[in-house]
Design an enzyme around this catalytic site. Structure first.
Site, PDB file in Angstrom:
ATOM      1  N   GLU A 231       0.803  -1.215   0.000  1.00 18.54           N
ATOM      2  CA  GLU A 231       0.000   0.000   0.000  1.00 18.54           C
ATOM      3  C   GLU A 231       0.842   1.276   0.000  1.00 18.54           C
ATOM      4  O   GLU A 231       0.490   2.273  -0.641  1.00 18.54           O
ATOM      5  CB  GLU A 231      -0.942   0.000   1.208  1.00 18.54           C
ATOM      6  CG  GLU A 231      -2.042  -1.029   1.138  1.00 18.54           C
ATOM      7  CD  GLU A 231      -1.584  -2.450   1.497  1.00 18.54           C
ATOM      8  OE1 GLU A 231      -2.362  -3.404   1.269  1.00 18.54           O
ATOM      9  OE2 GLU A 231      -0.440  -2.599   1.996  1.00 18.54           O
TER      10      GLU A 231
ATOM     11  N   HIS B 263      -9.612  -6.112   8.663  1.00 12.31           N
ATOM     12  CA  HIS B 263     -10.188  -5.705   7.389  1.00 12.31           C
ATOM     13  C   HIS B 263     -11.388  -4.777   7.577  1.00 12.31           C
ATOM     14  O   HIS B 263     -11.819  -4.138   6.622  1.00 12.31           O
ATOM     15  CB  HIS B 263     -10.631  -6.926   6.577  1.00 12.31           C
ATOM     16  CG  HIS B 263      -9.504  -7.788   6.111  1.00 12.31           C
ATOM     17  ND1 HIS B 263      -8.853  -8.651   6.953  1.00 12.31           N
ATOM     18  CD2 HIS B 263      -8.904  -7.913   4.907  1.00 12.31           C
ATOM     19  CE1 HIS B 263      -7.901  -9.289   6.284  1.00 12.31           C
ATOM     20  NE2 HIS B 263      -7.909  -8.851   5.040  1.00 12.31           N
TER      21      HIS B 263
END
Length: 319
Positions: free
Chosen positions: A54, A123
């Site tokens: 990321e 998540h």
């Protein structure tokens, strides 16, 4: 009007903006796999998968934006933004200011957030308030497919970085979307139901819970006004204050942790600018200060329900 899901609305917005502007590119975690129709139309140079990194994805997007491109990056789940905080907050959010306006940073970051899939705490974490608190960033979290498409098109055209959160629980819920060119300005809330007795302010999936609560309240003779913020930064302060000055009561609802959340900012806004109009204390309903459960029933229990919202509004209206 055609019917699309929020997932489809994102694809439609990307397609239209990539056709309109050859500088729009899209890359991220699995985006080319999920949206192969974009690869077929625009080729592998403009839409591509990336490694699961990321920080590198966001850093690449910042560099691309500085050089004149308009990247849209998909980082999948909102907690993964933790790995890209330096790039998004310290670079994207600040470099336009630090450059004295010499550079623009037209960057959109997509991330899924919220309860609905039982994917567990790493998540599922509503982190939108982190980015609202970060200078130079804009933050959007729509609740309908129509708003998703219109706001994403606007975000792509914006010369500033935008965090665009997609509520997992709404991702595949269908809704009507206007055909053709349709945009909405960032920072414009929607009054989705008018009322005179109490104001319900929310965003994401809890907007729909507020609408359900308003239906319940109507059966008790209470007319609730429901506001969908749509954009968290910039925030439509005028619409919020105008509604509260009319109703005199406010319930702020969001799924994210109640502590230091967006609801706290809205409560402070109303306390500072509409205190004399209040007929009862402000109520905030939010998630617990705890990691999200992987158990679907426990996950759902952490989201303010329509019943809890209606109960809070009834209590306010009885004072």
């Amino acid at each position: 009007m055609p019917t699309l899901t929020i997932y489809d609305a994102v694809g439609a917005a990307l397609t239209e903006e990539m056709r309109r502007d050859h500088n729009v590119i899209a890359f991220g975690e699995g985006i080319a796999t999920k949206r192969h129709e974009l690869v077929d139309e625009f080729g592998a140079l403009r839409i591509r998968n990336t490694p699961l990194a990321e920080g590198i994805i966001a850093g690449t997007a910042v560099g691309a934006a500085a050089m004149g491109l308009r990247p849209v990056v998909d980082l999948l789940f909102a907690p993964f933004l933790c790995y890209a905080m330096d790039e998004l907050v310290n670079s994207a959010g600040k470099l336009r200011y630090l450059s004295g306006g010499q550079f623009t940073f037209p960057l959109v970051t997509l991330a899924m957030t919220g309860a609905g899939w039982g994917v567990g705490a790493q998540h599922n974490h509503n982190v939108e308030a982190w980015f609202v608190h970060s200078p130079g960033l804009k933050v959007v979290m729509p609740s309908t497919p129509a708003d998703t498409k219109a706001l994403l098109k606007t975000a792509i055209r914006d010369d500033n970085p935008v965090l665009f959160f997609l509520d997992i629980g709404l991702l595949y819920q269908p809704g009507e979307v206007p055909a053709g060119e349709h945009l909405l300005p960032l920072g414009q809330a929607a009054i989705v139901r008018e009322g005179r007795d109490v104001t319900l302010v929310s965003y994401g999936k809890t907007v729909h819970h507020c609408q359900q609560a308003a239906e319940q309240l109507a059966s008790h003779g209470i007319a609730a006004e429901v506001i969908d913020l749509r954009s968290l930064k910039p925030l439509d302060e005028a619409t919020i204050l105008g509604s509260v000055k009319k109703t005199g009561r406010l319930v702020v609802v969001h799924e994210a942790n109640r502590l230091c959340g967006v609801g706290a900012e809205i409560a402070a806004l109303v306390a500072e600018h509409a205190f004399a109009d209040l007929k009862a204390p402000i109520v905030r309903l939010g998630g617990p200060d705890a990691p999200a459960a992987a158990s679907y029933p426990l996950e759902q229990a952490s989201v303010p329900s329509a019943e809890a919202i209606a109960d809070a509004a009834r209590r306010l209206c009885s004072t």
